[in-house]
Design a protein around this motif. Structure first.
Motif, PDB file in Angstrom:
ATOM      1  N   SER A  57       0.929  -1.164  -0.147  1.00  0.00           N
ATOM      2  CA  SER A  57       0.092   0.015   0.066  1.00  0.00           C
ATOM      3  C   SER A  57       0.905   1.145  -0.147  1.00  0.00           C
ATOM      4  CB  SER A  57      -0.861  -0.148   1.113  1.00  0.00           C
ATOM      5  OG  SER A  57      -0.065  -0.223   2.360  1.00  0.00           O
ATOM      6  N   THR A  62      -5.907   4.525   3.515  1.00  0.00           N
ATOM      7  CA  THR A  62      -5.702   3.288   2.883  1.00  0.00           C
ATOM      8  C   THR A  62      -4.411   2.555   3.210  1.00  0.00           C
ATOM      9  OG1 THR A  62      -7.302   4.036   1.494  1.00  0.00           O
ATOM     10  CG2 THR A  62      -6.572   1.779   0.960  1.00  0.00           C
ATOM     11  N   GLY A  63      -3.347   3.433   3.191  1.00  0.00           N
ATOM     12  CA  GLY A  63      -2.006   2.801   3.336  1.00  0.00           C
ATOM     13  C   GLY A  63      -1.918   2.009   4.395  1.00  0.00           C
ATOM     14  N   SER A  66      -2.019  -2.094   4.835  1.00  0.00           N
ATOM     15  CA  SER A  66      -1.002  -3.408   4.748  1.00  0.00           C
ATOM     16  C   SER A  66      -0.388  -3.909   6.211  1.00  0.00           C
ATOM     17  CB  SER A  66       0.197  -2.979   3.807  1.00  0.00           C
ATOM     18  OG  SER A  66       0.596  -1.757   4.381  1.00  0.00           O
ATOM     19  N   HIS A  75       4.194  -0.994   3.771  1.00  0.00           N
ATOM     20  CA  HIS A  75       3.618   0.285   3.548  1.00  0.00           C
ATOM     21  C   HIS A  75       4.598   1.141   2.888  1.00  0.00           C
ATOM     22  CE1 HIS A  75       1.949   3.754   6.284  1.00  0.00           C
ATOM     23  NE2 HIS A  75       1.496   3.743   5.127  1.00  0.00           N
ATOM     24  N   ALA A  81       3.400   2.959  -4.506  1.00  0.00           N
ATOM     25  CA  ALA A  81       2.872   1.412  -4.376  1.00  0.00           C
ATOM     26  C   ALA A  81       3.157   0.474  -5.632  1.00  0.00           C
ATOM     27  CB  ALA A  81       1.470   1.151  -3.934  1.00  0.00           C
ATOM     28  N   SER A 101      -4.629   0.740  -2.257  1.00  0.00           N
ATOM     29  CA  SER A 101      -4.393   1.967  -1.695  1.00  0.00           C
ATOM     30  C   SER A 101      -5.426   3.128  -2.208  1.00  0.00           C
ATOM     31  CB  SER A 101      -2.841   2.526  -2.453  1.00  0.00           C
ATOM     32  OG  SER A 101      -2.360   3.390  -1.804  1.00  0.00           O
TER      33      SER A 101
END
Lengths: 276, 385
Positions: A57, A62-63, A66, A75, A81, A101
């Motif tokens: 990610s 959203t990152g 992971s 990350h 990504a 992501s």
């Protein structure tokens, strides 16, 4: 009231890194549900979490994903990504690579990488948690923020957003789908299909950020958002090739009520080969 | 009771507020920026003003830091006063363009809100990001509190745009410690800034009526001349920065010193040299150490890292019996950046004052003055080879 998190149970707790929980995600955010859909999809596709999968990610809300899943993860830095994932896939082609992501990461600061990874057809599954904003830094306008919406960097004025399905199709992705967080039952099946797809698979996972973007732009709560997704979703009719025209794949949004039209479905897949 | 003349207009501003407000007063024409913690509130505030028509500026909401600095390079080349703000990985990502702005000699001001670098993923203060642009040909100013951050912005624009200097300039503030902590700031007035800061008068600009070409092929001899000319301009920047700081001190009545700020005993047994907020914490530590009967202590804070304040550092080494240099960053496999610069220059100046190194406060590590008191006493025991 204090909550003893060690006593709480989660349906997918063996797939999550319990020491990282609870997540930083806000109440009403799509991310928890979306992450669960990915876990269910990967299980449905028959992957072994200990040996087969890597999740990569970028930066953003959203990152963080992971770090929350109990599988190998990276990350990475903001926007990078996809090149990281390309390196991972080439370094060990036996791995099933998932990139999860956000729209800011994949289509703004990392936009160039998206078109080239899709063009090369590197075998990976890219799921974009597309919530139309930079949630983690406070809701600034992203590359998919809608026109005439309010963000801290754009007051009622925005450039035209990317239509991610149109972009992925144009860049040569061989599996392209769009669903929303609300299609909770369908999503795992589609994610499993994308993971089994041999090539570059992309899912525009339309998501919401009610806490920051939504409250300013027509969907103030998670509950409203899910209802909004359900009402606005329109299944595409693949029997008529005109469904691929960009005006037919575009999401429509109204600042007062939220989403007004979200064309959903599988826009391109290997089973459709030769159809067009 | 305070008379009306004595009543000060005091705002409670974070460091980011202080920077944003000073930028507004400096009347930039173009801002291209991208959000990154902890600098985001600067551009968020400014873009709000721009959107509401409260600030007459072209605000470009770009897709990345690389695009932000590229936009600033273009805007400055077109003759506009230009600003951006960033931090950490954002600064690294724009680095190609940071060098381009520096080596193309394009005046502009950038606020760098100092934050550690990846990995691990950490959003708190240290100076690894600042040192990454050390050789990019930019002026680098470091503020110790919100008021200084506010006052330094117009100075940065002025010196950067001075025809005798003509290089871009960065104003550094420590992430979170300044950027997100509110404190008292006495705002500059628009009149003061307008009188202090003349309109940007570009030496060269992209102008069809008088065509110029930036960045064309430059053969080795001329290239070396360009760099030599840049070096000499940075040497002249010392004088203009001193003048700028002193003029600002006179106008505001706030005396920050000049390229350095000296605190405590001027001819102390032990002098501490540092940058940014840790220098303000050092002031407290110095006061305590001076009451402990273990010798006299003083501090010298550098306000500019580029150009490096050579004369002032030599002066400090002559005044102090020994020096402790605080670095908020590492240089792996070597000595830390600031202590290296200081030892290097003192060796050149043939001064043998012992210079000891203290590396602390990276990745947001808490460094209260009470801890500094202990750490200074430990460092004093270091053997200098």
């Amino acid at each position: 009231m204090t909550i003893d998190f060690t006593k709480l149970h989660h349906n997918f707790e063996t797939s999550l890194t319990s020491k990282m929980l609870p997540t930083i995600w806000c109440s009403g955010c799509s991310l928890g549900s979306n992450l669960q859909s990915i876990i269910r999809g990967a299980k449905q596709a028959g992957y072994d979490f200990d040996h087969d999968i890597v999740m990569i990610s970028g930066i953003g809300c959203t990152g963080r994903a992971s770090g929350y899943v109990n599988i190998d993860g990276f990350h990475t830095t903001h926007g990078r990504a996809l090149p990281f994932a390309t390196g991972v896939k080439n370094g060990n082609p036996d791995l099933e690579v998932i990139v999860f992501s956000g729209d800011g990461d994949l289509f703004a600061i990392g936009g160039n990488h998206f078109i080239h990874t899709a063009r090369r057809g590197t075998d990976m599954t890219v799921i974009c948690n597309n919530n139309s904003t930079y949630g983690l830094t406070g809701g600034q306008a992203s590359a998919t923020s809608f026109e005439d919406t309010v963000t801290p960097t754009t007051i009622g004025k925005n450039d035209k957003p990317f239509n991610l399905v149109d972009l992925a199709l144009g860049a040569g992705a061989t599996f392209v789908a769009r669903y929303t967080t609300a299609q909770y039952n369908t999503l795992p099946r589609v994610i499993a299909q994308a993971m089994r797809h041999d090539g570059f698979a992309f899912i525009d996972l339309v998501s919401g950020c009610p806490a920051i973007y939504g409250k300013r732009n027509g969907y103030p709560t998670g509950e409203y958002m899910i209802k909004n997704f359900k009402e606005a979703s329109v299944e595409i009719d693949t029997s008529d090739p005109s469904y691929l025209l960009s005006e037919n794949t575009a999401i429509e949004f109204d600042r007062k009520v939220g989403y007004t039209k979200i064309p959903i479905g599988i826009f391109r897949s290997s089973t459709m080969e030769g159809k067009f | 009771m305070l008379t009306e003349e004595k009543t000060k207009n005091i705002k409670i501003w974070t460091g980011n507020d202080a920077v944003a407000n000073a930028v507004r007063l400096s009347r930039p024409e173009v801002i291209a920026a991208y959000p990154i913690t902890p600098s985001t509130p600067i551009i968020k505030t400014i873009s709000n003003w721009a959107a509401k028509g409260e600030m007459d500026v072209e605000y470009i909401s770009v897709e990345s830091e690389h695009a932000a600095m590229a936009g600033c390079v273009g805007a400055s080349a077109a003759g506009g006063r230009t600003f951006t703000a960033t931090a950490s990985q954002g600064l690294l990502y724009m680095m190609e363009m940071v060098y381009m702005a520096g080596f193309t000699r394009l005046p502009m001001t950038m606020a760098v809100v100092n934050r550690s670098l990846f990995a691990g993923w950490n959003i708190w203060v240290d100076h690894h990001d600042m040192y990454s642009m050390r050789d990019a040909g930019w002026i680098q100013i470091i503020a110790k509190n919100n008021q200084e951050a506010h006052d330094m912005i117009p100075v940065s624009f002025k010196v950067s745009e001075n025809h005798d200097v003509y290089v871009p300039s960065a104003v550094n503030i420590d992430g979170f410690i300044l950027s997100h902590v509110a404190g008292q700031v006495e705002p500059l007035s628009q009149k003061l800034v307008d009188d202090f800061l003349p309109a940007f008068d570009p030496i060269f600009k992209l102008d069809p009526a008088d065509p110029v070409s930036f960045g064309s092929l430059t053969l080795p001899g001329r290239y070396a001349k360009l760099r030599q000319d840049h070096l000499e301009s940075m040497d002249r920047a010392r004088k203009h920065l001193r003048e700028g700081f002193e003029e600002m001190s006179e106008l505001t009545g706030r005396n920050w010193g000049s390229l350095v700020e000296i605190y405590g005993e001027e001819n102390a047994d032990v002098g501490i040299i540092s940058l940014g907020t840790i220098a303000e914490e050092t002031e407290e530590a110095v006061d305590i150490l001076n009451t402990m009967g273990i010798g006299s202590f003083g501090a010298t804070r550098l306000r500019s890292f580029r150009p490096f304040p050579f004369e002032e550092v030599v002066d400090a080494a002559r005044r102090y019996g020994q020096i402790i240099v605080i670095d908020r960053a590492y240089s792996m496999g070597a000595n830390a950046p600031l202590v290296t610069e200081i030892r290097n220059h003192l060796q050149k100046a043939n001064i043998s004052t012992p210079v000891k190194s203290l590396i602390t406060g990276v990745g947001g590590q808490e460094v209260p003055y009470t801890l500094l008191v202990k750490m200074f006493q430990e460092v004093m025991k270091q053997e200098v080879a």
